[in-house]
Design a protein around this motif. Structure first.
Motif, short mmCIF file in Angstrom:
data_model
loop_
_atom_site.label_atom_id
_atom_site.label_comp_id
_atom_site.label_asym_id
_atom_site.label_seq_id
_atom_site.Cartn_x
_atom_site.Cartn_y
_atom_site.Cartn_z
N MET A 5 0.85 -1.17 0.00
CA MET A 5 0.00 0.00 0.00
C MET A 5 0.90 1.24 0.00
N THR A 6 0.61 2.20 -0.88
CA THR A 6 1.42 3.42 -0.96
C THR A 6 1.10 4.35 0.21
N ARG A 7 1.96 5.33 0.43
CA ARG A 7 1.70 6.32 1.49
C ARG A 7 0.43 7.10 1.19
N LEU A 8 0.18 7.40 -0.09
CA LEU A 8 -1.04 8.12 -0.46
C LEU A 8 -2.28 7.28 -0.13
N GLU A 9 -2.23 6.00 -0.40
CA GLU A 9 -3.36 5.11 -0.07
C GLU A 9 -3.57 5.02 1.44
N LYS A 10 -2.48 4.96 2.19
CA LYS A 10 -2.59 4.94 3.66
C LYS A 10 -3.21 6.23 4.17
N LEU A 11 -2.78 7.37 3.62
CA LEU A 11 -3.33 8.66 4.02
C LEU A 11 -4.83 8.72 3.71
N GLU A 12 -5.20 8.30 2.52
CA GLU A 12 -6.61 8.31 2.12
C GLU A 12 -7.44 7.45 3.06
N ARG A 13 -6.94 6.27 3.39
CA ARG A 13 -7.69 5.36 4.28
C ARG A 13 -7.93 6.01 5.64
N ILE A 14 -6.94 6.69 6.17
CA ILE A 14 -7.06 7.31 7.49
C ILE A 14 -7.99 8.52 7.46
N LEU A 15 -7.81 9.38 6.46
CA LEU A 15 -8.56 10.64 6.42
C LEU A 15 -9.97 10.48 5.83
N ALA A 16 -10.30 9.33 5.30
CA ALA A 16 -11.59 9.13 4.62
C ALA A 16 -12.79 9.35 5.54
N ASP A 17 -12.62 9.19 6.85
CA ASP A 17 -13.76 9.34 7.76
C ASP A 17 -14.14 10.79 8.02
N GLY A 18 -13.31 11.75 7.60
CA GLY A 18 -13.62 13.16 7.77
C GLY A 18 -13.35 13.69 9.17
#
Length: 62
Positions: free
Chosen positions: A1-14
């Motif tokens: 998993m890329t760093r961008l994908e990790k960031l997206e997964r974490i921040l997706a909840d708003g």
């Protein structure tokens, strides 16, 4: 998993996420990943200073 994908997964909840949480889950260069997310992928990410004088981040919009 890329760093961008990790960031997206974490921040997706708003919700707000601490610098510490992002360092643990994305890596110590998470701020570079945020820069790429904003400038290359057009994410809208807010940044605020928390009560403990550290920064928190959240993704807004879709």
């Amino acid at each position: 998993m890329t760093r961008l994908e990790k960031l997206e997964r974490i921040l997706a909840d708003g919700n707000w996420h601490s610098t510490e949480e992002l360092v643990e889950n994305v890596g110590h260069r998470f701020s570079a990943t945020i820069h790429v997310a904003i400038h290359q992928h057009h994410y809208q990410i807010e940044k605020r200073r928390s009560d403990s004088n550290q920064f928190e981040y959240r993704k807004i919009g879709a």
